[in-house]
Each structure stands twice: as structure tokens, then as C-alpha cells.
Motif scaffolding. Structure first.
Motif, mmCIF file in Angstrom:
data_model
loop_
_atom_site.group_PDB
_atom_site.id
_atom_site.type_symbol
_atom_site.label_atom_id
_atom_site.label_comp_id
_atom_site.label_asym_id
_atom_site.label_seq_id
_atom_site.Cartn_x
_atom_site.Cartn_y
_atom_site.Cartn_z
ATOM 1 N N ALA B 265 -15.957 -5.605 1.995
ATOM 2 C CA ALA B 265 -15.307 -6.275 3.171
ATOM 3 C C ALA B 265 -14.880 -5.419 4.204
ATOM 4 O O ALA B 265 -14.666 -5.906 5.519
ATOM 5 C CB ALA B 265 -14.116 -7.173 2.443
ATOM 6 N N CYS B 266 -14.439 -4.239 3.783
ATOM 7 C CA CYS B 266 -13.701 -3.416 4.834
ATOM 8 C C CYS B 266 -14.695 -2.990 5.972
ATOM 9 O O CYS B 266 -15.959 -2.627 5.696
ATOM 10 C CB CYS B 266 -13.350 -2.092 4.228
ATOM 11 S SG CYS B 266 -12.687 -0.705 5.098
ATOM 12 N N THR B 267 -14.302 -3.011 7.114
ATOM 13 C CA THR B 267 -14.834 -2.866 8.197
ATOM 14 C C THR B 267 -14.972 -1.482 8.800
ATOM 15 O O THR B 267 -15.150 -1.074 9.806
ATOM 16 C CB THR B 267 -14.926 -3.844 9.507
ATOM 17 O OG1 THR B 267 -13.568 -3.706 10.093
ATOM 18 C CG2 THR B 267 -15.375 -5.192 9.065
ATOM 19 N N GLY B 268 -13.601 -0.766 8.458
ATOM 20 C CA GLY B 268 -13.325 0.339 8.897
ATOM 21 C C GLY B 268 -12.642 0.255 10.076
ATOM 22 O O GLY B 268 -12.250 1.528 10.890
ATOM 23 N N CYS B 321 6.495 -3.394 0.709
ATOM 24 C CA CYS B 321 5.525 -3.188 1.717
ATOM 25 C C CYS B 321 4.364 -4.009 1.949
ATOM 26 O O CYS B 321 4.538 -5.222 2.155
ATOM 27 C CB CYS B 321 5.164 -1.782 2.045
ATOM 28 S SG CYS B 321 4.189 -1.173 3.591
ATOM 29 N N LYS B 322 3.356 -3.702 1.393
ATOM 30 C CA LYS B 322 1.949 -4.543 1.631
ATOM 31 C C LYS B 322 1.705 -4.971 2.766
ATOM 32 O O LYS B 322 0.973 -5.970 3.057
ATOM 33 C CB LYS B 322 2.071 -5.771 0.800
ATOM 34 C CG LYS B 322 1.942 -5.386 -0.715
ATOM 35 C CD LYS B 322 1.842 -6.728 -1.402
ATOM 36 C CE LYS B 322 1.416 -6.977 -2.696
ATOM 37 N NZ LYS B 322 1.400 -8.241 -3.284
ATOM 38 N N ILE B 323 2.030 -3.953 3.900
ATOM 39 C CA ILE B 323 1.672 -4.342 5.175
ATOM 40 C C ILE B 323 0.184 -4.294 5.643
ATOM 41 O O ILE B 323 -0.386 -5.150 6.405
ATOM 42 C CB ILE B 323 2.435 -3.777 6.290
ATOM 43 C CG1 ILE B 323 2.693 -4.157 7.659
ATOM 44 C CG2 ILE B 323 2.002 -2.070 6.468
ATOM 45 C CD1 ILE B 323 3.650 -3.382 8.568
ATOM 46 N N CYS B 324 -0.455 -3.627 4.790
ATOM 47 C CA CYS B 324 -1.775 -3.384 5.190
ATOM 48 C C CYS B 324 -2.550 -4.686 4.776
ATOM 49 O O CYS B 324 -3.403 -5.013 5.439
ATOM 50 C CB CYS B 324 -2.367 -2.107 4.382
ATOM 51 S SG CYS B 324 -2.091 -2.033 2.737
ATOM 52 N N PRO B 329 -7.761 -7.756 9.147
ATOM 53 C CA PRO B 329 -8.447 -8.859 9.500
ATOM 54 C C PRO B 329 -9.466 -9.364 8.538
ATOM 55 O O PRO B 329 -9.997 -10.465 8.644
ATOM 56 C CB PRO B 329 -9.086 -8.447 10.803
ATOM 57 C CG PRO B 329 -8.816 -6.914 11.161
ATOM 58 C CD PRO B 329 -7.992 -6.289 9.762
ATOM 59 N N ALA B 330 -9.969 -8.328 7.608
ATOM 60 C CA ALA B 330 -10.981 -8.972 6.735
ATOM 61 C C ALA B 330 -10.852 -9.105 5.373
ATOM 62 O O ALA B 330 -11.380 -9.319 4.562
ATOM 63 C CB ALA B 330 -11.985 -7.544 6.828
ATOM 64 N N LYS B 331 -9.265 -9.240 5.326
ATOM 65 C CA LYS B 331 -8.742 -9.414 3.915
ATOM 66 C C LYS B 331 -9.216 -8.662 2.795
ATOM 67 O O LYS B 331 -9.623 -8.956 1.900
ATOM 68 C CB LYS B 331 -8.911 -10.869 3.636
ATOM 69 C CG LYS B 331 -8.460 -11.761 4.559
ATOM 70 C CD LYS B 331 -6.821 -12.329 4.104
ATOM 71 C CE LYS B 331 -5.969 -12.924 5.261
ATOM 72 N NZ LYS B 331 -5.545 -12.155 6.496
ATOM 73 N N ALA B 332 -9.425 -7.232 3.290
ATOM 74 C CA ALA B 332 -10.142 -6.449 2.246
ATOM 75 C C ALA B 332 -9.300 -5.704 1.191
ATOM 76 O O ALA B 332 -9.730 -4.958 0.321
ATOM 77 C CB ALA B 332 -10.900 -5.245 3.224
ATOM 78 N N VAL B 333 -7.897 -5.699 1.418
ATOM 79 C CA VAL B 333 -6.998 -4.847 0.634
ATOM 80 C C VAL B 333 -6.833 -5.967 -0.553
ATOM 81 O O VAL B 333 -6.665 -6.977 -0.443
ATOM 82 C CB VAL B 333 -5.818 -4.674 1.090
ATOM 83 C CG1 VAL B 333 -4.869 -4.066 0.445
ATOM 84 C CG2 VAL B 333 -5.928 -3.865 2.684
ATOM 85 N N LYS B 334 -7.152 -5.251 -1.694
ATOM 86 C CA LYS B 334 -6.934 -5.742 -3.149
ATOM 87 C C LYS B 334 -6.190 -4.992 -3.870
ATOM 88 O O LYS B 334 -6.793 -3.950 -4.720
ATOM 89 C CB LYS B 334 -8.396 -5.888 -3.649
ATOM 90 C CG LYS B 334 -9.339 -6.889 -2.802
ATOM 91 C CD LYS B 334 -9.371 -8.365 -3.223
ATOM 92 C CE LYS B 334 -10.429 -8.966 -2.466
ATOM 93 N NZ LYS B 334 -9.843 -9.646 -1.223
#
Lengths: 318, 679, 138
Positions: B265-268, B321-324, B329-334
Motif C-alpha cells: 500500500a505504501c506509496t512513499g 501518538c499514532k499520527i502516521c 493517505p494510503a492507510k498503509a500503517v499497520k
């Protein structure tokens, strides 16, 4: 079936093997039940003439301990061979020469000179040496010839079985007696009362890596009781020694000296141990390797302590 | 045209059972080799002698046994007389042993039942003036070969199928090159890289000598190729956990570490890193710059997937936190990702794990880590680089001002009896490059390089050295003994010996750069044990032969390239990487590996597990295994055995047999060579 | 004149190849030596050396790769270590240590091989026959 006829003879040896027969402890009573001892000069009053009178092959099992150092030993070896169904080379002296075999590094003259003339405590101003025949007032005396070379029993006569050890440990002596008394005999020429592998098979010390950077004499270190002694740099002959003794010396924190002789598939125990030891000296530099190996101060005494007479070379050059 | 090497289809291979234990039926073929042998050795006399030896069925002599008709003679004799051993007395076995083995094989006779007697190179050609003695010697050699032949056993090479995949460990330039080469040949490549991006050390460089190419500019296209190549499975942020097996059949477990970001998912885009409140010293900048707790190590990272550094992330350390996650925008953080173990099967492995650098704090006389303006070569690269912590401006760490004079000290940790004896090969050129770059940015700066020897050995290197000298860089031959700091200016005072002038002197500099030694990676021993590789005395992975096998390791199927094998520059690393890929391709293309059958074997009934053989084997082919009853036995992995015989000679129980060179065979050779000779 | 009987144990990759090179170059040397080929000097079991002396060898030459060049990486180190101890051992058995010689001869050193054999043959000739005699019983 009548009782087995057993014989014990002590040739050129220390007598320890005779004692080890007694180490079978209470089993000696069982032996007394199934066997008669027809010849045991060390224990009871027997004469050679008793043996000469016996019919051929009338002794069931003869345990011959000791090396063949002189005529008397050879004479009795031949005599007992004729009179015995089964002749057993009993103990390291008979099997491979043992400590008497170290005399093969010298010649007869060297030995006699040393004993009769040169030792510090010898008092022999006329240089009297033993002679084969000497006339005395009472008549002529004969001494058996002292040979120039120590031979094993098998190098002298045909041997049926070999019981190795200096001495063979009591339990194994009992096992061997049981085997021989059982009637189910192993193939001729077998080693009995022992194992079929090297001592490492019986040894319970922990093994890590067979790499050494220094060789120690026994007095120089107090070894870790849990770890392989060879890995600690002590000269343990275990890897090139037949199993069967229960690793007694190692259990007492002393490296094995090799008294049970070579493992089954080895011709020359000393050469094999020399090879193994040299191979695990973990240095590449020539000078360092030389230094480490120089700590094997006496290769023959270390690698061939018990086996000179049965080694490939058998003796020092005459 | 008769192809003498083709096995005729109509012949069935003689089953080896028929020959084991059967009486030897020896055919002896004595070659004249024109007059090479016959001119000096009385061949007829040797024939007569051979015909009296045990096991002989027929003895023949012929002008050129290696010729077509000569080979036919052997072939026909084997068939007609039911020979089961062949002795050829001729030239050296190093010449024609393969020839005569093939001849035997073509008749169905096992090729290892052939023995040669060297009566040319080691007899007729060297005793030309003593024909009687040469003849006598030839007889002894033939007799000895015949005696050994009686004891030879049929041997069958074992074949294993090869997995058509490769594993490349390390994603620096060497690993990248190897992977691309292997992928281009059509093989699937698993490229495992420990860091979150490939690129390795070369990504950390600013420019490369001597061309002054921008390092990232020439590297990133290859990195992108790797990312795009359908044959390459890029496993970044992963480590090799376990390796089992042998050439053609390695079973590897790779741990894919959790990034806590979904790489599909991550677009960088980098929004996460922008918003992350935590700043951490950046390893990529050797600690001189900062990054966030969620980061890519450098802008051109491949893969561009961001990674969360668990040790510093506020969520993992404090649960907040968890701000990332909110901002992505890609909801890639897991945050619930876990480390994953992945099993792969490969046929070959290429080791390209690169290097670490000497810790200059081990040289306290240079003040690194104490004096702010003493830096290392790699730190200096980052200061030079536009994407680095100072935006490409060379600024002194203490006051962020440009230096007016810079000193480079060579051989810090190299060519040093107390550190590393070897030369790190690249530092002379690296310092010359840095010196040039200082002069380029600050033409009035004073730049000095303190060296012992200057090594400008490669293509364009000497020319670059001259150029740098013409630019006014001073090179001073002498070791710097000591550096001390001026407490007010934080300038550095160097005490050194100028050996060419024969003077001890002092000089003051604004900034000092230490050319630190290249060292093997700190965890080399771990990888070494996992792969059963050998290390050289210098700690780098050991090649199979120092001259003739530079890209193979001591383990069949494992190849080495790049600095993991020894210090080298980028052109050499790339060349070696292609070399390693080329060699690695051989088993992959052949589809099978044949193991030479003259291997060692252990008789389990005799083995007491003493462990001496395990230690002695240079190829780690022997393992002591625990078996029932707490006992131990040696197990020889025949696929790894190189047939050297060290174990066989060292085994104190005589439990190891070296096939084709057994103790019995050699003993018999000794006996026959020394048998009383006919006069 | 006494003709020494010398047995050589040479490794396939270096000394055996060096001996072959001496042949190809037609460098002459005395015919007293007979060579047994092994893959590596590390293969040499000390029992071979003792057997050879016992069987009548007057001298034994072990030939291997130069240190650091062993085709099998470590064989010649092991062989060298074994040789050091063997030399001491044979001396204790009354065999002159000069009768056992270890030389590093590479595949390109045909000349060296021939010179070593020439030298060794003469040295053993001066020492005289070993006449081990098999150590039979007296």
C-alpha cells in the motif's frame, strides 16, 4: 561335563594381571565351581614339570600374561600352547608388549650394561655379567637367554584370544571368563573382555571443538572435570585406544595412556594418535606449531607406551 | 566420424554388484608412446614382468595406447576377455586418466576400475641415460598399479537435481549486480537485504573515484532495475535466519522483519515522516544527521516503503501518538504487523554482505569521538553529499564553519600490527577524492594527506593522483603520532614525522579526516557458521583458492563477491559480482550436480564420535551427531566432501575410508614398490 | 655401490605435477625414487611412512604444495605438523631423521623436484642402507 581346566602363567610382566584375576571379587567362587586351576605358579606351588606331564590340549583355557623377554618365557609359551586347547594372551604385556616392550628401544647389551654396571647404586666392582652357562663349585648353572627383543605372545606362538588392558579391569576379566566358559566361542583371534570402538565411545566428558593451542604435561594443569581432556591440551590417548575399561583413568581426571591397545581397525596405535594430535593443533605458523609440538617431549613414550613390541617398527634399529 | 566419447547405446552398464568381491581380471596395456617410452624402457621386458603378477589375464603393448586404435584395443580386450580391471602404463594420469576412464565406461566397466602407471613423465623421460634402471623402475610402477587395481572398487558418482533459484545475501552494489545477472539469465533470485532499502555503502557515497560520478546517480538505476525485475524477489528489511542442505538443495529460512507498514500500500509519499514528532540520529548519515521514527533511509530508497523504528516510536514505547497512521493517505500503517519467517529452496547462494568500518576510537591518540572536528572518511562523504546533514557544504562539526585547512590521515587501522595487517585498498583513492572535493569547494583551502604509501593502482587512478597534486593538495609521507585540540578554536594540532624531510613537525588544521580501515562485518562469524564457510586470517570470507577460484567459497554452491570477500573498489566489486553470478549459474543451468565419488565414508561400527574429523575437515563436511543412548557418531555430507583425505589420515580409530585412495590400497602400493626387484 | 630405495608421497596438484613437469622438460634425476600419488599430503597416514621404512625404504620424500597454496586449503599444514612429530619419533626408533624429508614443490617447479631427488639420493647413499629387516624375532 567335568570341570574346566584353567591355567595362569606369568611371563615378563609386573604381575598386575594376576592380581586383576582376583578383582573379579566374589565371582571367584563361581569360577571355583566350574573350573579347576591346574597351573598357577604365582598363586600356588606348581612346577614346570607338572605342565610337561600333562597330555596335549588337556588344559581348556590358559591365561598367559606377560611378554616374551627371554628363553624361559618362550619355552613356557610353546609348552602351554601345546598343552592348551585355548591360549589367551592375557593383558597388555602378552597382547602388545606393554611396558617391557619399551626395552625394544634399547639393545640387549645396553640393558645388561645398565643394570649390572652403570646404575648409580650398582655395586659390581668385578663387572660380573649374567652368562648362559657358568661353572660353580657345585656344578654347572644355566640361565635362560635374555633376548635382544621383547616379543608379544602372538609373535611367538599361535594365540586364540586376546584380553587387552594393563591390567584388564576386573569386570571384563569376569566377562571374558564367562565367554570362554560358555561354549559359544567367538571367532579365533578375537579380542574379548573389551569394546569394539575407541575409548571416546565410553567417555562421558563433554566435547566441544577438537582444537588445541597448547599441550600440557599432566602436572601442569588441573583439568576441568566436565570437559574432554584432549581438548584441554592434555595428551589423552583415548581416541586411539580400545574401549572396555570404563574410562577409569579419565574418570579419575587423568588422561588415558592407551593401555587397552589400538581400536579394532588400527595397525599402529602410536602412529594414529600422532596423526590425530598433530591434526588438531590449531595454528598455521610453522614456528608456533613447532613450539606447541615440542611439548610432546617423548613421542615414543607417549604414543607407544604400551605398544612398541606390536607396532609397525616393533623396536629401535639394532 | 566415430565419437570415442559417446557411450554406445547398445551396451548396458555393468551392474556394480557383479564386480564387488569378484576375482580381479586385469588387463595391462603398456604404451610405447612412439619412442618416448620405448626408446628408454625395455617394453617387452615389462610385458613379461606384468604377465607374472597376480590377477593378470592379459598384457598388451602398443605404440600409442591413447590413439583411436589403442583405445579400441582396450575396449575389445575388456569385452573379449571379461576384464574387470584395467592398468595402463603410459604417460601421467594427469594427462589421460579421463581418456581411459571413458574407454572403460564405454564397455560398461566402471571407470574407477582403471589405474595408470606413470612410466613416461616420471620414468622414461627422466632416466634417459639409465635404461636398465628405468626398466626396473617401470616394472615396479606397473606392479604397484596392478596391486592397487586388485583392490579398486567400482564407484558411482551421485547426482542431485538443482533447484533453479538463487539466494543473494546483501543488497549493496555487489549483491545488486549478481542479482541482476542471475535474473537476466532467467533464474529466480531472492535478494535478501538487512536494511530497509538496498544500496549498501555505495548509496552513502557522494562521488566515486576517479571519474567523480555521482554515486547515487549511477547506483539508483540499478536499484530501480532490481525493484522492477520480475525474476527478483526483493526481500528488504529481512535477514537469513537458517540455512540447511547443500549445493543444488539449500533450504533457507528468511525472517522478514516487521516494518509496521504495508509495502503493497505504501506509496512513499512521506507525509508520515513529515508529521512524526520523533527525531533520531540517522545511521545512513553515520549519526551526523537525523531522521524520524518512521522513515526511509535516503530519498532514492528501493523499496520506498517506510519503516517504523520500534525502539523510538512513541506508540511502541509509550502507547501514544499514532499520527502516521492517521495521516497516511494510503492507510498503509499497520501497527499489528509481525516478523514473518519465510522458507525458500534455492540451488545456489551468493554472499555479498559488504563491510563495516574500523572504530577509530580504538586509536585514542587521534581523538576521534572526543575532538569534534576529527571525523572519518564515511562521515566526510555525508558532509559532502547534497542530501546529507549539511546539504553538501563541508562544515566543521564544532562551529558549522567551512574549514580553511583539512588534514587526511591514511591507514587508520590498516597495515597496523595492532589492528588489521592488511591494506584496505580504497582509502588512498577515497582521500584523494575528498581532497579534490575540498579544493573544488574551497580553492584556497590547505589540504594535506598524511600517508605511508599511496596506492593508486587502478584504471585512471594514477592520473587522478597527479591531477589532485597539481591542484595543490600536499601529500606528506609520515604517520601522524598524535592529535591534540586547541581548546579555544577547537582546531587540531598534528604531530607527525615527515619522513622524506627527516623531520618531526607539527601543523594545525581546522578539520581532520581519518581514513579508517575496512573490516569484516561484526556478525560475520554468525553467517559463517550458518553457511559453514571458512574465514581467512583477516576475518573476511575465504575464497576456494587464492589465485584460481576467487569467486567460490570453500562450500560447493556458495559464492562470494564484493568486500565480504576482501576490500576492493566498486569496479572490482561489480566484476567479482558478475563472476560469482556466472559461476553460480553453472549448477543452475546444468540442472544437476555430480558429486565426485572419491569421497570419505565413515564406518559407524568403528566410529566413537571423538570429533577429530569434524575439526579437521576444511570444508565443514563432517558433523558429529548425537544418536541413541547419548552416543555420538560422525556423519559425512558427501555432497560437501572434496576428497582431500585429511579426515581419513587423522581418524584415530581407522573408521574413515577414503574411496579410491584407501589405506589398504596405498599400503599395497608401498609393499609392491619395495618388493625385492629382479636384477 | 649402494643404491638407495626412496619412496615419494606426492600430492596430485603440486608436487606430482611438478614431477611431471620435470619429465616434460626432460630434466634427468636418479631413478632411485618411486612415487605414490595421493590427492593431498594431508592424506598421508603416518602408518604409511612407518610401513615404508619397515618394508625396506632407505628414504622417504613427502612432497606437497607451498604453505598457503594447498588445493584443499589446510592439508599441508596438517601434513607438516604430522611430519614434525614423526621426525622426532623415528629418531627415537633409531632411524636417522634425514631419511624422512618434507618438501614444498609446486606444479611449476620441475627443476626443484629434480634437484631435491638428486640431493636426497646422495644424502641417503651416504647414510647407507636402513636395512630395517621387518623387525623379525631374534
Amino acid at each position: 561335563m567335568g570341570k574346566l581346566k584353567l591355567a595362569f602363567y606369568w611371563a615378563a610382566s609386573c604381575g598386575g594381571c594376576e592380581i586383576s584375576v582376583l578383582e573379579i571379587g566374589e565371582h571367584i567362587l563361581e569360577v571355583a565351581e566350574i573350573a579347576d586351576i591346574v597351573f598357577w605358579p604365582a598363586a600356588m606351588d606348581f612346577k614346570y614339570s607338572d605342565v610337561e606331564k600333562m597330555p596335549d590340549r588337556s588344559i581348556d583355557v590358559c591365561f598367559y600374561n606377560g611378554a616374551v623377554r627371554m628363553l624361559e618365557n618362550e619355552h613356557m609359551a610353546k609348552l602351554l600352547r601345546a598343552k592348551s586347547k585355548i591360549l589367551v594372551a592375557f593383558g597388555s604385556c602378552a597382547c602388545e608388549g606393554c611396558i617391557p616392550g619399551l626395552a625394544n628401544l634399547k639393545r640387549r647389551e645396553d640393558i645388561l650394561n645398565r643394570v649390572y654396571k652403570e646404575t648409580p647404586s650398582t655395586d659390581n666392582p668385578d663387572g660380573v655379567m649374567p652368562l648362559l652357562k657358568v661353572k660353580v663349585l657345585e656344578g654347572e648353572l644355566e640361565l635362560p637367554e635374555f633376548y635382544n627383543q621383547v616379543n608379544t605372545l602372538a609373535q611367538t606362538v599361535d594365540v586364540d584370544y586376546f584380553i587387552p588392558g594393563c591390567p584388564p579391569v576386573g569386570e571384563q576379566v569376569w566377562k571374558a571368563i564367562q565367554t570362554l566358559a560358555s561354549g559359544k566361542l567367538p571367532p579365533k583371534g578375537s579380542f574379548i573382555g573389551c569394546g569394539e570402538k575407541a575409548l571416546c565411545d565410553e567417555c562421558e566428558l563433554k566435547r566441544a571443538e577438537k582444537k588445541i593451542k597448547k599441550i600440557y604435561r599432566n602436572y601442569e594443569v588441573i583439568p576441568d572435570r566436565e570437559q574432554c581432556l584432549l581438548e584441554q591440551g592434555l595428551l589423552c590417548m583415548g581416541p586411539a585406544t580400545r574401549s572396555g575399561c570404563g574410562a577409569q583413568c579419565v574418570k579419575a581426571n587423568m588422561p588415558c595412556r592407551g593401555c587397552y591397545g589400538p581400536p579394532p581397525n588400527v595397525d599402529d596405535q602410536g602412529a594414529k594418535m600422532l596423526s590425530a594430535l598433530s591434526s588438531i593443533v590449531d595454528v598455521k605458523d610453522e614456528g608456533e606449531a613447532k613450539k606447541i609440538l615440542a611439548d610432546v617431549v617423548d613421542p615414543v613414550g607417549t604414543f607407544y607406551m604400551f605398544g612398541v613390541a606390536n607396532s609397525l617398527l616393533r623396536r629401535a634399529k639394532k | 566420424m566415430h565419437d570415442r566419447n559417446r557411450i554406445p547405446e547398445e551396451v548396458t552398464i555393468e551392474p556394480s554388484k557383479k564386480l564387488a568381491g569378484s576375482e580381479p581380471r586385469i588387463g595391462v596395456f603398456i604404451c610405447h608412446c612412439g619412442t618416448n617410452i620405448a626408446g628408454f624402457v625395455d617394453v617387452k621386458s615389462v610385458v613379461e614382468y606384468a604377465s607374472k603378477q597376480p590377477g593378470v589375464i592379459l598384457v598388451a603393448d602398443y605404440r600409442y595406447v591413447c590413439s583411436e586404435p589403442g583405445q579400441a584395443l582396450i575396449r575389445d580386450s575388456i569385452r573379449e576377455h571379461g576384464l574387470n580391471r584395467v592398468v595402463v602404463a603410459a604417460c601421467s594420469p594427469r594427462m589421460h586418466e579421463p581418456t581411459f576412464r571413458k574407454v572403460a565406461e564405454s564397455t560398461g566397466l566402471n571407470p574407477f576400475l582403471v589405474e595408470m602407471a606413470n612410466i613416461r613423465e616420471q620414468c622414461s623421460w627422466v632416466h634417459m641415460h639409465q635404461p636398465e634402471e628405468a626398466t626396473r623402475k617401470a616394472k615396479a610402477l606397473v606392479g604397484s598399479a596392478m596391486a592397487k587395481a586388485c583392490l579398486l572398487e567400482p564407484l558411482a558418482p551421485t547426482e542431485f537435481k538443482v533447484e533453479p533459484n538463487a539466494l543473494v545475501i546483501g543488497g549493496g552494489i555487489a549483491g545488486i549486480q549478481s542479482s541482476l545477472d542471475l535474473a537476466e539469465k532467467g533464474f529466480k533470485v531472492y535478494l535478501v537485504e538487512r536494511e530497509s532499502s538496498i544500496g549498501g555503502r555505495m548509496a552513502q557515497l557522494d562521488k566515486t573515484f576517479p571519474t567523480l560520478d555521482c554515486s547515487a546517480c549511477i547506483l539508483t538505476p540499478k536499484m530501480v532495475d532490481v525493484g522492477r525485475n520480475p525474476n527478483i524477489v526483493l526481500m528488504a528489511y529481512s535477514e537469513v535466519k537458517n540455512v540447511e542442505g547443500f549445493i543444488g538443495n539449500f533450504k533457507v529460512t528468511v525472517t522478514r522483519k516487521a516494518r509496521y507498514v504495508d509495502d503493497a500500500a505504501c506509496t512513499g509519499c512521506g507525509v508520515c515522516a513529515e508529521k512524526c514528532p520523533i527525531k533520531v540520529p540517522n545511521d545512513f548519515d553515520v549519526g551526523l544527521g537525523v531522521r524520524k521514527a518512521i522513515y526511509v533511509p535516503f530519498p532514492q530508497a528501493v523499496p520506498i516503503t517506510h519503516t517504523i523504528d520500534k525502539k523510538h516510536c512513541l506508540y511502541f514505547t509509550k502507547g501514544v501518538c499514532k499520527i502516521c497512521e492517521k495521516m497516511c493517505p494510503a492507510k498503509a500503517v499497520k501497527f499489528d504487523q509481525k516478523d514473518e519467517d519465510i522458507d525458500i529452496n534455492v540451488g545456489v547462494i551468493v554472499v555479498a554482505t559488504g563491510y563495516d568500518l574500523y572504530d577509530a576510537r580504538q586509536k585514542p591518540q587521534y581523538g576521534y569521538g572526543v575532538y569534534r572536528n576529527v571525523t572519518t572518511g564515511l562521515e566526510f562523504e555525508r558532509l559532502l553529499n547534497a542530501a546529507g546533514p549539511t546539504g553538501g557544504k563541508i562544515l566543521r562539526p564544532s562551529d558549522k564553519k567551512p574549514p580553511k585547512n583539512v588534514a587526511f590521515i591514511q591507514c587508520v587501522g590498516s597495515r597496523d600490527a595492532e589492528a588489521h595487517q592488511y591494506c584496505s585498498r580504497v582509502c588512498c583513492m577515497a582521500s584523494l577524492k575528498h581532497a579534490h572535493q575540498v579544493k573544488e569547494k574551497y580553492p584556497d583551502a590547505d589540504v594535506s594527506i598524511f600517508y605511508i604509501d599511496l596506492r593508486a593502482f587502478g584504471k585512471g587512478y594514477e592520473e587522478f593522483l597527479e591531477r589532485v597534486q597539481r591542484e595543490g593538495v600536499r601529500i606528506v609521507r609520515g604517520k601522524v603520532a598524535e592529535i591534540y585540540e586547541q581548546p579555544d578554536t577547537k582546531n587540531l594540532c598534528l604531530r607527525f614525522e615527515d619522513t622524506l624531510l627527516g623531520e618531526v613537525a607539527e601543523a594545525e588544521f581546522d578539520m581532520v579526516v581519518l581514513a579508517t580501515a575496512i573490516e569484516p562485518r561484526a556478525d560475520t562469524p554468525t553467517l559463517q557458521k550458518m553457511l559453514k564457510l571458512s574465514l581467512g586470517a583477516d576475518g573476511f570470507f575465504l575464497e576456494a583458492h587464492p589465485k584460481l577460484r576467487p569467486v567460490e567459497s570453500t562450500v560447493a554452491g556458495i559464492y562470494l563477491c564484493g568486500v565480504a570477500q576482501s576490500p576492493k573498489d566498486i569496479p572490482d566489486a561489480v566484476a567479482q559480482a558478475s563472476g560469482a553470478a556466472s559461476r553460480a549459474t553453472i549448477p543452475l543451468i546444468m540442472g544437476k550436480v555430480t558429486i565426485e565419488p572419491m569421497t570419505a565414508s565413515v564406518d559407524e561400527d568403528l566410529c566413537s564420535g571423538c570429533g577429530i574429523c569434524e575439526e579437521v575437515c576444511p570444508y565443514n563436511a563432517i558433523e558429529i551427531k548425537e544418536i541413541k543412548g547419548g552416543k555420538r557418531k560422525a556423519e559425512i555430507h558427501e555432497a560437501l566432501c572434496n576428497c582431500c583425505g585429511l579426515c581419513g589420515a587423522a581418524c584415530p580409530s581407522g573408521a574413515i575410508t577414503m574411496r579410491h585412495f584407501t589405506d589398504k590400497q596405498i599400503s599395497r602400493q608401498i609393499e609392491t614398490l619395495l618388493a625385492p626387484e629382479e636384477r | 655401490m649402494f643404491e638407495p630405495r626412496i619412496v615419494g608421497f606426492t600430492c596430485n596438484w603440486c608436487t606430482y605435477a611438478g614431477a611431471d613437469l620435470a619429465g616434460t622438460s626432460r630434466i634427468q634425476y636418479p631413478p632411485n625414487i618411486r612415487i605414490i600419488r595421493v590427492m593431498c599430503t594431508g592424506r598421508i597416514n603416518p602408518e604409511f611412512i612407518l610401513k615404508a621404512f619397515k618394508r625396506g625404504a632407505d628414504g622417504i620424500l613427502i612432497g606437497g604444495c607451498h604453505i598457503g597454496d594447498c588445493h584443499y586449503l589446510e592439508g599441508n599444514y596438517k601434513a607438516r605438523n604430522r611430519y614434525m612429530l614423526l621426525k622426532k619419533l623415528i629418531e627415537q626408533f633409531g632411524i636417522e631423521p634425514e631419511r624422512l624429508r618434507f618438501e614444498f614443490i609446486s606444479a611449476s617447479e620441475g627443476n626443484k623436484f629434480a634437484n631435491v631427488v638428486k640431493e636426497m639420493t646422495e644424502e641417503i647413499r651416504k647414510l647407507g642402507p636402513l636395512n630395517w629387516g621387518g623387525g623379525k624375532k631374534e
